[in-house]
Design a protein around this motif. Sequence first.
Motif, PDB file in Angstrom:
ATOM      1  N   MET A 171       0.792  -1.162  -0.251  1.00  0.00           N
ATOM      2  CA  MET A 171       0.029  -0.164   0.026  1.00  0.00           C
ATOM      3  C   MET A 171       1.072   1.272   0.038  1.00  0.00           C
ATOM      4  N   ILE A 172       0.817   2.093  -0.963  1.00  0.00           N
ATOM      5  CA  ILE A 172       1.544   3.326  -1.208  1.00  0.00           C
ATOM      6  C   ILE A 172       0.424   4.431  -0.669  1.00  0.00           C
ATOM      7  N   PHE A 173       0.965   5.145   0.400  1.00  0.00           N
ATOM      8  CA  PHE A 173       0.254   6.204   0.838  1.00  0.00           C
ATOM      9  C   PHE A 173       0.702   7.735   0.740  1.00  0.00           C
ATOM     10  N   PHE A 174      -0.014   8.519   0.583  1.00  0.00           N
ATOM     11  CA  PHE A 174       0.274   9.966   0.193  1.00  0.00           C
ATOM     12  C   PHE A 174      -0.847  11.082   0.899  1.00  0.00           C
ATOM     13  N   LEU A 175      -0.247  11.524   2.105  1.00  0.00           N
ATOM     14  CA  LEU A 175      -1.240  12.010   3.105  1.00  0.00           C
ATOM     15  C   LEU A 175      -1.007  13.563   2.930  1.00  0.00           C
ATOM     16  N   GLY A 176      -1.863  14.265   3.795  1.00  0.00           N
ATOM     17  CA  GLY A 176      -1.617  15.904   3.782  1.00  0.00           C
ATOM     18  C   GLY A 176      -2.257  16.508   2.498  1.00  0.00           C
ATOM     19  N   SER A 177      -2.848  15.938   1.873  1.00  0.00           N
ATOM     20  CA  SER A 177      -3.362  16.722   0.375  1.00  0.00           C
ATOM     21  C   SER A 177      -2.322  17.230  -0.237  1.00  0.00           C
ATOM     22  N   SER A 178      -0.837  16.636  -0.262  1.00  0.00           N
ATOM     23  CA  SER A 178       0.404  17.036  -1.121  1.00  0.00           C
ATOM     24  C   SER A 178      -0.034  16.978  -2.570  1.00  0.00           C
ATOM     25  N   ILE A 179      -0.807  16.105  -2.845  1.00  0.00           N
ATOM     26  CA  ILE A 179      -1.200  15.954  -4.438  1.00  0.00           C
ATOM     27  C   ILE A 179      -1.933  17.157  -4.831  1.00  0.00           C
ATOM     28  N   GLY A 180      -2.518  18.246  -3.973  1.00  0.00           N
ATOM     29  CA  GLY A 180      -3.007  19.665  -4.500  1.00  0.00           C
ATOM     30  C   GLY A 180      -1.889  20.129  -4.887  1.00  0.00           C
ATOM     31  N   ASN A 181      -0.599  20.023  -4.530  1.00  0.00           N
ATOM     32  CA  ASN A 181       0.538  20.999  -5.140  1.00  0.00           C
ATOM     33  C   ASN A 181       0.881  20.805  -6.489  1.00  0.00           C
ATOM     34  N   PHE A 182       0.143  19.702  -7.120  1.00  0.00           N
ATOM     35  CA  PHE A 182       0.412  19.446  -8.488  1.00  0.00           C
ATOM     36  C   PHE A 182      -0.893  19.987  -9.433  1.00  0.00           C
ATOM     37  N   THR A 183      -0.437  20.496 -10.709  1.00  0.00           N
ATOM     38  CA  THR A 183      -1.527  20.771 -11.581  1.00  0.00           C
ATOM     39  C   THR A 183      -2.292  19.503 -11.873  1.00  0.00           C
ATOM     40  N   GLU A 184      -3.676  19.648 -12.550  1.00  0.00           N
ATOM     41  CA  GLU A 184      -4.002  18.361 -12.900  1.00  0.00           C
ATOM     42  C   GLU A 184      -3.261  17.458 -13.911  1.00  0.00           C
ATOM     43  N   SER A 185      -2.504  18.040 -14.777  1.00  0.00           N
ATOM     44  CA  SER A 185      -1.662  17.161 -15.691  1.00  0.00           C
ATOM     45  C   SER A 185      -0.324  16.484 -14.905  1.00  0.00           C
ATOM     46  N   GLU A 186      -0.002  17.329 -13.916  1.00  0.00           N
ATOM     47  CA  GLU A 186       0.904  16.743 -13.387  1.00  0.00           C
ATOM     48  C   GLU A 186       0.437  15.542 -12.117  1.00  0.00           C
ATOM     49  N   SER A 187      -0.550  15.866 -11.839  1.00  0.00           N
ATOM     50  CA  SER A 187      -1.233  14.784 -10.692  1.00  0.00           C
ATOM     51  C   SER A 187      -1.430  13.425 -11.349  1.00  0.00           C
ATOM     52  N   ASN A 188      -1.975  13.545 -12.897  1.00  0.00           N
ATOM     53  CA  ASN A 188      -2.239  12.420 -13.534  1.00  0.00           C
ATOM     54  C   ASN A 188      -0.764  11.796 -13.925  1.00  0.00           C
ATOM     55  N   ASP A 189       0.152  12.518 -14.210  1.00  0.00           N
ATOM     56  CA  ASP A 189       1.554  11.795 -14.340  1.00  0.00           C
ATOM     57  C   ASP A 189       2.059  11.343 -13.094  1.00  0.00           C
ATOM     58  N   PHE A 190       1.953  11.638 -11.927  1.00  0.00           N
ATOM     59  CA  PHE A 190       2.101  11.263 -10.613  1.00  0.00           C
ATOM     60  C   PHE A 190       1.388   9.939 -10.244  1.00  0.00           C
ATOM     61  N   LEU A 191      -0.047   9.907 -10.576  1.00  0.00           N
ATOM     62  CA  LEU A 191      -0.714   8.892 -10.262  1.00  0.00           C
ATOM     63  C   LEU A 191      -0.414   7.693 -10.973  1.00  0.00           C
ATOM     64  N   SER A 192       0.157   8.039 -12.496  1.00  0.00           N
ATOM     65  CA  SER A 192       0.418   7.236 -13.201  1.00  0.00           C
ATOM     66  C   SER A 192       1.620   6.360 -12.809  1.00  0.00           C
ATOM     67  N   LYS A 193       2.714   7.056 -12.236  1.00  0.00           N
ATOM     68  CA  LYS A 193       3.729   6.384 -11.600  1.00  0.00           C
ATOM     69  C   LYS A 193       3.644   5.824 -10.333  1.00  0.00           C
ATOM     70  N   VAL A 194       2.527   6.311  -9.493  1.00  0.00           N
ATOM     71  CA  VAL A 194       2.101   5.310  -8.543  1.00  0.00           C
ATOM     72  C   VAL A 194       1.491   4.105  -9.016  1.00  0.00           C
ATOM     73  N   SER A 195       0.733   4.132  -9.857  1.00  0.00           N
ATOM     74  CA  SER A 195       0.103   2.877 -10.531  1.00  0.00           C
ATOM     75  C   SER A 195       1.016   1.896 -10.746  1.00  0.00           C
ATOM     76  N   HIS A 196       2.140   2.601 -11.405  1.00  0.00           N
ATOM     77  CA  HIS A 196       3.283   1.459 -12.076  1.00  0.00           C
ATOM     78  C   HIS A 196       4.216   0.954 -10.885  1.00  0.00           C
ATOM     79  N   ALA A 197       4.295   1.591  -9.707  1.00  0.00           N
ATOM     80  CA  ALA A 197       4.670   0.616  -8.363  1.00  0.00           C
ATOM     81  C   ALA A 197       3.933  -0.192  -7.856  1.00  0.00           C
ATOM     82  N   LEU A 198       2.623  -0.354  -8.317  1.00  0.00           N
ATOM     83  CA  LEU A 198       1.521  -1.325  -7.676  1.00  0.00           C
ATOM     84  C   LEU A 198       1.544  -2.399  -8.664  1.00  0.00           C
ATOM     85  N   THR A 199       0.823  -3.462  -8.043  1.00  0.00           N
ATOM     86  CA  THR A 199       0.634  -4.562  -9.052  1.00  0.00           C
ATOM     87  C   THR A 199      -0.974  -4.964  -8.604  1.00  0.00           C
ATOM     88  N   LYS A 200      -1.605  -5.611  -9.434  1.00  0.00           N
ATOM     89  CA  LYS A 200      -2.987  -5.942  -9.322  1.00  0.00           C
ATOM     90  C   LYS A 200      -3.481  -6.459  -7.833  1.00  0.00           C
TER      91      LYS A 200
END
Length: 336
Positions: A171-200
């Motif tokens: 389980m990867i976790f990202f607290l504090g609403s730090s994702i709010g520091n990203f623009t929408e496109s940056e957060s999509n890129d970030f979430l893609s990287k998170v997803s890549h570090a996880l398996t089904k």
Amino acid sequence: MTVKHLKILHQHNSSINQTFEKDGDDVIQGLTKSQKSLPPKYFYDDRGSELFEKICDLPEYYPTRTEAWILNEYADEIAAITGSCELVELGSGSSTKTHYLLSAYQKAANSLTEAVPDAFSYIPIDVSGGILKTTVLHLQEKYPDLCLEGLLGTYEEALLYLGKNHGRSRMIFFLGSSIGNFTESESNDFLSKVSHALTKGDYFLLGIDLQKPKEVLEAAYNDSQEVTAAFNLNMLAHLNWRFQGNFDLDLFRHQAIYNEIDHQIEMYLHARSPHQVSLDILDLKIQFQAGESILTEISRKFGLEAVQAQLQSQGLETVKIWTDPQKMFGLVLCQV
């Protein structure tokens, strides 16, 4: 501190380091735009991390205590849903709120009827070496059975390093609403990287600051003790140290405003008078006019439906959402 407990990604993993831009390129790009800007990562030298911990205790700054309440209330339920797994925290800082999760997962590991290797494991990730070392030592003392390895580096470095090479659920976790520091496109890129570090079947736990009245938000980022102002100005001190600069902090003032159209706090440093700044290592000179600003941070505020849709677009399906009674903050648990 041993290598067993702390790995420095940007020094010991040259193959990772080669995939990222030269140190300081983002500063050059940001300070040479018409609207000058700086990436929020430059907040977090050791002094900046200390100031942020103080911000979290301010009476006006509701996010930390509200998220902590949610974690305290629902950590056992989160652990019950995911089962025993490897815990990975992005931007761990002092891991203060993480204690609620660690205690819940320790209980879950202790209740297992069969021994599972590293059933109670935690990987904190941060860009501040000082606070990460202190946190790792404290956690090792408080949780002697915890399998612990701190990673010193950026989110990108850490997620690339972690990859999909894990033999048990994560389980990867990202607290504090730090994702709010990203623009929408940056957060999509970030979430893609998170997803890549996880398996089904793996999980991602995300903390998000929910939309609320302007006066509440602006008070949280313009506190009466001016700790947030010191935190903002410290970014310039960090640049001075890192790139041999001569920013005069007295020539800038802090301001945070809420952009109601884009639903985001915008934090600025305004030049008080005309002057020039040099960053010698970057061979950069910047002219400032009186009143000219540097955008140092955005902090987007979210609606739950939009967040779920964005997570789903990156292959992360929402499992459950928890909020406080006033619906000021939310925790979203999703699964690959």
